[in-house]
Design a protein around this motif. Structure first.
Motif, PDB file in Angstrom:
ATOM      1  N   GLU A  58       0.840  -1.202   0.000  1.00 45.50           N
ATOM      2  CA  GLU A  58       0.000   0.000   0.000  1.00 45.50           C
ATOM      3  C   GLU A  58       0.874   1.250   0.000  1.00 45.50           C
ATOM      4  O   GLU A  58       2.057   1.193   0.292  1.00 45.50           O
ATOM      5  CB  GLU A  58      -0.965  -0.013   1.185  1.00 45.50           C
ATOM      6  CG  GLU A  58      -0.301   0.121   2.535  1.00 45.50           C
ATOM      7  CD  GLU A  58      -1.302   0.028   3.680  1.00 45.50           C
ATOM      8  OE1 GLU A  58      -1.677   1.090   4.198  1.00 45.50           O
ATOM      9  OE2 GLU A  58      -1.681  -1.091   4.039  1.00 45.50           O
ATOM     10  N   ARG A  59       0.288   2.362  -0.324  1.00 42.86           N
ATOM     11  CA  ARG A  59       1.012   3.635  -0.338  1.00 42.86           C
ATOM     12  C   ARG A  59       1.119   4.180   1.081  1.00 42.86           C
ATOM     13  O   ARG A  59       0.150   4.167   1.836  1.00 42.86           O
ATOM     14  CB  ARG A  59       0.282   4.655  -1.218  1.00 42.86           C
ATOM     15  CG  ARG A  59       0.185   4.241  -2.655  1.00 42.86           C
ATOM     16  CD  ARG A  59       1.415   4.649  -3.394  1.00 42.86           C
ATOM     17  NE  ARG A  59       1.339   4.199  -4.781  1.00 42.86           N
ATOM     18  CZ  ARG A  59       2.383   4.084  -5.551  1.00 42.86           C
ATOM     19  NH1 ARG A  59       3.572   4.406  -5.099  1.00 42.86           N
ATOM     20  NH2 ARG A  59       2.252   3.671  -6.784  1.00 42.86           N
ATOM     21  N   PHE A  60       2.301   4.684   1.429  1.00 45.82           N
ATOM     22  CA  PHE A  60       2.495   5.263   2.752  1.00 45.82           C
ATOM     23  C   PHE A  60       1.787   6.602   2.833  1.00 45.82           C
ATOM     24  O   PHE A  60       1.906   7.446   1.952  1.00 45.82           O
ATOM     25  CB  PHE A  60       3.982   5.451   3.053  1.00 45.82           C
ATOM     26  CG  PHE A  60       4.234   6.144   4.355  1.00 45.82           C
ATOM     27  CD1 PHE A  60       3.924   5.533   5.551  1.00 45.82           C
ATOM     28  CD2 PHE A  60       4.756   7.414   4.381  1.00 45.82           C
ATOM     29  CE1 PHE A  60       4.138   6.183   6.765  1.00 45.82           C
ATOM     30  CE2 PHE A  60       4.987   8.074   5.579  1.00 45.82           C
ATOM     31  CZ  PHE A  60       4.673   7.455   6.770  1.00 45.82           C
ATOM     32  N   ASN A  61       1.032   6.776   3.901  1.00 46.80           N
ATOM     33  CA  ASN A  61       0.332   8.029   4.161  1.00 46.80           C
ATOM     34  C   ASN A  61       0.814   8.540   5.512  1.00 46.80           C
ATOM     35  O   ASN A  61       0.508   7.947   6.542  1.00 46.80           O
ATOM     36  CB  ASN A  61      -1.179   7.806   4.179  1.00 46.80           C
ATOM     37  CG  ASN A  61      -1.964   9.073   4.448  1.00 46.80           C
ATOM     38  OD1 ASN A  61      -1.395  10.126   4.740  1.00 46.80           O
ATOM     39  ND2 ASN A  61      -3.275   8.979   4.348  1.00 46.80           N
ATOM     40  N   GLN A  62       1.554   9.641   5.506  1.00 43.94           N
ATOM     41  CA  GLN A  62       2.098  10.169   6.756  1.00 43.94           C
ATOM     42  C   GLN A  62       1.013  10.643   7.716  1.00 43.94           C
ATOM     43  O   GLN A  62       1.265  10.826   8.903  1.00 43.94           O
ATOM     44  CB  GLN A  62       3.075  11.304   6.470  1.00 43.94           C
ATOM     45  CG  GLN A  62       2.431  12.548   5.896  1.00 43.94           C
ATOM     46  CD  GLN A  62       3.429  13.663   5.691  1.00 43.94           C
ATOM     47  OE1 GLN A  62       4.567  13.590   6.158  1.00 43.94           O
ATOM     48  NE2 GLN A  62       3.013  14.697   4.988  1.00 43.94           N
ATOM     49  N   ASN A  63      -0.211  10.836   7.209  1.00 43.83           N
ATOM     50  CA  ASN A  63      -1.315  11.313   8.042  1.00 43.83           C
ATOM     51  C   ASN A  63      -2.187  10.180   8.584  1.00 43.83           C
ATOM     52  O   ASN A  63      -3.174  10.431   9.259  1.00 43.83           O
ATOM     53  CB  ASN A  63      -2.170  12.295   7.251  1.00 43.83           C
ATOM     54  CG  ASN A  63      -1.336  13.465   6.766  1.00 43.83           C
ATOM     55  OD1 ASN A  63      -0.607  14.080   7.537  1.00 43.83           O
ATOM     56  ND2 ASN A  63      -1.393  13.738   5.482  1.00 43.83           N
TER      57      ASN A  63
END
Length: 131
Positions: A58-63
């Motif tokens: 999955e794509r990393f989401n800093q939020n």
């Protein structure tokens, strides 16, 4: 001295017996799951990795409230408690790491904000696996 050929008939019998025998195996505790309440240093990662693929795909989401751990299965939820201020957050493991020596978990920037560890960059934490 010659080897008596009459002894060779035992060889196939011994090989057959060996193939049919089984050695009982003892159950082994999984090495991928740490004991509840492991303590150590945590760090966080954010903007530089935002949008990149994690080890889980999955794509990393800093939020988002996510974290990287070396051995816990992807999707595992853990409670991370900052031992300096007793604030805690529940995060989901979606990446591998940390790769810095002496760290036990890498948190997303949002999780680090909730633990009030952004300024310090690292904090002593307790990690507890949730069922």
């Amino acid at each position: 001295m010659t080897f008596p050929l009459r002894w060779l008939w035992w060889l196939p019998v011994l090989l057959l017996l060996q193939a049919c025998s089984s050695i009982p195996t003892l159950p082994v505790a999984p090495t991928t799951t740490p004991v509840a309440g492991v303590q150590g240093m945590a760090s966080y990662y954010g903007a530089r990795h935002h949008g990149r693929k994690t080890a889980s795909g999955e794509r990393f989401n800093q939020n988002a409230l996510t974290a990287a751990h070396r051995t816990l299965p992807f999707g595992t939820r853990v409670r991370v408690t900052n031992l300096n201020n007793q604030k805690s957050v529940v995060v989901r493991i979606n990446d591998r790491g940390p790769y810095a020596k002496g760290r036990i978990i890498d948190l997303s920037a949002e999780a680090a904000r909730e633990l009030n560890m952004i300024r310090a960059g690292v904090a002593k934490v307790r990690v507890e696996r949730l069922e």
